[in-house]
Design an enzyme around this catalytic site. Sequence first.
Site, PDB file in Angstrom:
ATOM      1  N   GLY A  67      -2.659 -10.939   8.040  1.00 16.16           N
ATOM      2  CA  GLY A  67      -2.384 -12.344   8.290  1.00 16.16           C
ATOM      3  C   GLY A  67      -1.985 -13.049   7.006  1.00 16.16           C
ATOM      4  N   ASP A  96      -0.426   3.806   8.057  1.00 14.33           N
ATOM      5  CA  ASP A  96      -0.864   2.626   7.303  1.00 14.33           C
ATOM      6  C   ASP A  96      -2.298   2.803   6.806  1.00 14.33           C
ATOM      7  OD1 ASP A  96      -0.697  -0.333   6.589  1.00 14.33           O
ATOM      8  OD2 ASP A  96      -2.396  -0.319   7.980  1.00 14.33           O
ATOM      9  N   LYS A 155      -3.835   3.095   2.782  1.00 14.15           N
ATOM     10  CA  LYS A 155      -4.954   2.310   2.243  1.00 14.15           C
ATOM     11  C   LYS A 155      -6.091   3.222   1.798  1.00 14.15           C
ATOM     12  CE  LYS A 155      -3.777  -1.553   5.296  1.00 14.15           C
ATOM     13  NZ  LYS A 155      -3.979  -2.031   6.684  1.00 14.15           N
ATOM     14  N   GLY A 203       1.600 -10.185  18.913  1.00 10.58           N
ATOM     15  CA  GLY A 203       2.088 -10.098  17.528  1.00 10.58           C
ATOM     16  C   GLY A 203       1.220  -9.241  16.630  1.00 10.58           C
ATOM     17  N   LYS A 236       0.827  -1.222   0.000  1.00 17.71           N
ATOM     18  CA  LYS A 236       0.000   0.000   0.000  1.00 17.71           C
ATOM     19  C   LYS A 236       0.851   1.256   0.000  1.00 17.71           C
ATOM     20  CE  LYS A 236      -0.241  -2.661   3.347  1.00 17.71           C
ATOM     21  NZ  LYS A 236      -0.860  -3.787   3.923  1.00 17.71           N
TER      22      LYS A 236
END
Lengths: 437, 437
Positions: free
Chosen positions: A302, A201, A205, A187, A105
């Site tokens: 993921g 981030d 997007k 995580g 992105k």
Amino acid sequence: MKPVYVGLLGFGTVGSGVAKVLARNAEEISRRAGRAIEVKRAAVRNIEKAKALAPADVEIGTDPLAVVDDPAVDIVVELIGGTSDAKELVLRAIANGKHIVTANKALLAEHGNEIFAAARAKGVMLAFEAAVAGGIPIIKALREGLTANRIEWIAGIINGTSNFILSAMRDQGKGFDEALKEAQALGYAEADPTFDIEGHDAAHKLTILSAIAFGTPMQYEHAYLEGISKLTREDIAYAEQLGYRIKLLGITKRRPQGIELRVHPTLVPAKKILANVEGVMNAVLVNGDAVGQTLYSGRGAGSEPTASSVVADLVDIARLLTADPGHRVPYLAFQPDRMVDLPVLPIEEVETSYYLRLKAHDRPGVMADITRILADLGISIDAMMQKEPQSGEQVVDIIILTHQSLERSIDTAINLIESLPTISGPITKLRLENLDN
Amino acid sequence: MKPVYVGLLGFGTVGSGVAKVLARNAEEISRRAGRAIEVKRAAVRNIEKAKALAPADVEIGTDPLAVVDDPAVDIVVELIGGTSDAKELVLRAIANGKHIVTANKALLAEHGNEIFAAARAKGVMLAFEAAVAGGIPIIKALREGLTANRIEWIAGIINGTSNFILSAMRDQGKGFDEALKEAQALGYAEADPTFDIEGHDAAHKLTILSAIAFGTPMQYEHAYLEGISKLTREDIAYAEQLGYRIKLLGITKRRPQGIELRVHPTLVPAKKILANVEGVMNAVLVNGDAVGQTLYSGRGAGSEPTASSVVADLVDIARLLTADPGHRVPYLAFQPDRMVDLPVLPIEEVETSYYLRLKAHDRPGVMADITRILADLGISIDAMMQKEPQSGEQVVDIIILTHQSLERSIDTAINLIESLPTISGPITKLRLENLDN
């Protein structure tokens, strides 16, 4: 029909997911695509780790040029991230006539205008479903499913890390630092979480969504960013009492003068589905003039969810590999010669509703002063809540929700209210979206 | 490039919506499609009404053959509904080499196998996004967005009428008849509501979803249907107390021995997003092995939402009008020579969880009898609730939620329990889905 051969740049979380999904679902995928799709080569940093994960017939090396220059590779999948090496390699692959799939992105939001122009000049396809909202096919929905519509606005939970932290703060009453630590332990957040929690981030997007919704170039440099690190438990609790939840939303909206492009914590009515998207899940709400509101939700990150989108792009490209470029869906939904150059509005020109939290001395006339300032600026109050003073405290919390106003007027009002002698300290300002129409 | 010319069969709610959206968003649509899309002709029942609604340059007549036989029409949009005339006209249009867009779920679910074969033989495109869930681009998501996945199951709220009635029963404590009357008054239910409330409409849509999810032919005749007309306020309230909402779900699931294909009222955990889709909204939850769960929601009916899907199909077809058929997405997601003939399992073979409501005489040993019957049949109890007897009443309500069981075992258990002397009257059985994986 001969298989389509894929070269992978990067073989980490997503790259190994792509190889795994292509291998496990080879039968199902070729039943759909009409031909096999196989990973031929991968360029990786850590050869040993990749060899343990990759199917035996994948050639693995450390040189990315061996992938982008391999004449046998039809499609290059770029999964190395970042904007420098990735850009160089993607441009070189395009020059070599490779089709491109990328999950990057940052690359598209910051250098997309140059990259799409190069792809167009060379006549190759470039697909990026995985770049926004992981496994949710939102790019396809916007670019193809909603072509009948004039898109009015999009509001999305498009950063799972931030959403996880906000859910933990609300559900468990945790403070920001504690919730961040939990996300890191699980995580869901990086050691340096800045990129996720400060909105970069999400803004990458959102920039992509905005371009394909309105048919404009990428304008990341004009996006407004505000993260969640300054949110307090108090504001989350007050919002809750007023019937709202706080989400980090990416919002892009068409206005007569231009486009709003902003990422910030946002109060959303608790009854809205978007408010109930919890944990690391992503969701995108799109408002089109014909269809009204449609919502898309699922896992935004993921290994296999992201691979799901990469592989869907591979199938799309495989279908049109030998077709005339005229038959393709345009990269950014609109024909390249029909893009428009709508400017991004500065944040002062944004129109939305607001949540203000003030600390006021509990004296007669405070409310009159505040409401007069707001009224003089044409700002209507939608709700107001004054908390009982804690025993011994001189200062009470006052919460005000406004109707839709211009951000510039709100900022003026805040300055005036903060200078009142009865007001203590700075005012907290959050934006509120009713998502009604 | 020359415009694509559309012929409409039917000019009612959806047909006039298509004409309106194509006219209003002509600029936006051609910016995307790269060419104009125009309605050339429409065949209608009521000419006067249509003329008042249609753009001036649309030729309007009563003869549908004038549309399907017009050499200038590229794409025929079938919106007349029903399965007899519609089938004949669609087959004739196909024979004439027209591409087809239809919103007719009954036609596709009941005669799709024949119609798709004819379209394939003639090499024309046939698109049907509007046939399932109105404006939500769920066909595109399943057929193209999730191609990487082995689809495991789909659960959808795909009948707005039923969902509206269930929302009214829950929110306002209305009985079924009263909620139905409200739906009729608001135009959400037909004068004869059977088709919607008894699950036929949902089963048509589910049949289509199932075919494109698993790559099987349409098997509507084997779908299991159970409507909402027998649902009581009590069951809705008990479900609520146990943390569930009752929705009319269409569920299709892949099992080793075949496919589940069933429409029935279903308890869904109240925290799930699907449980929070209210009123006439539709939502489809898809579970794929790579992406996990993704959810798609929006308006499932109405003039412009449905037109949104019809027009998206027109844009898709316009793009590939002159392309080799090999480049197209297969009608039913899978290549026609790669379909599989998985049978639909009879309802007795379905595995799900259950909600049972019994009326028992409040005597010692009742619970022991019931739980022994369930245990003997290998049915585990997940939750149990016994209501306090109302003053003067001899009979108490007992609610049992079971773990996943075979429907045949549950039916056996119900027969045995009903024959206990302490049990009064028939047992209410509802199915329950946790939608966990």
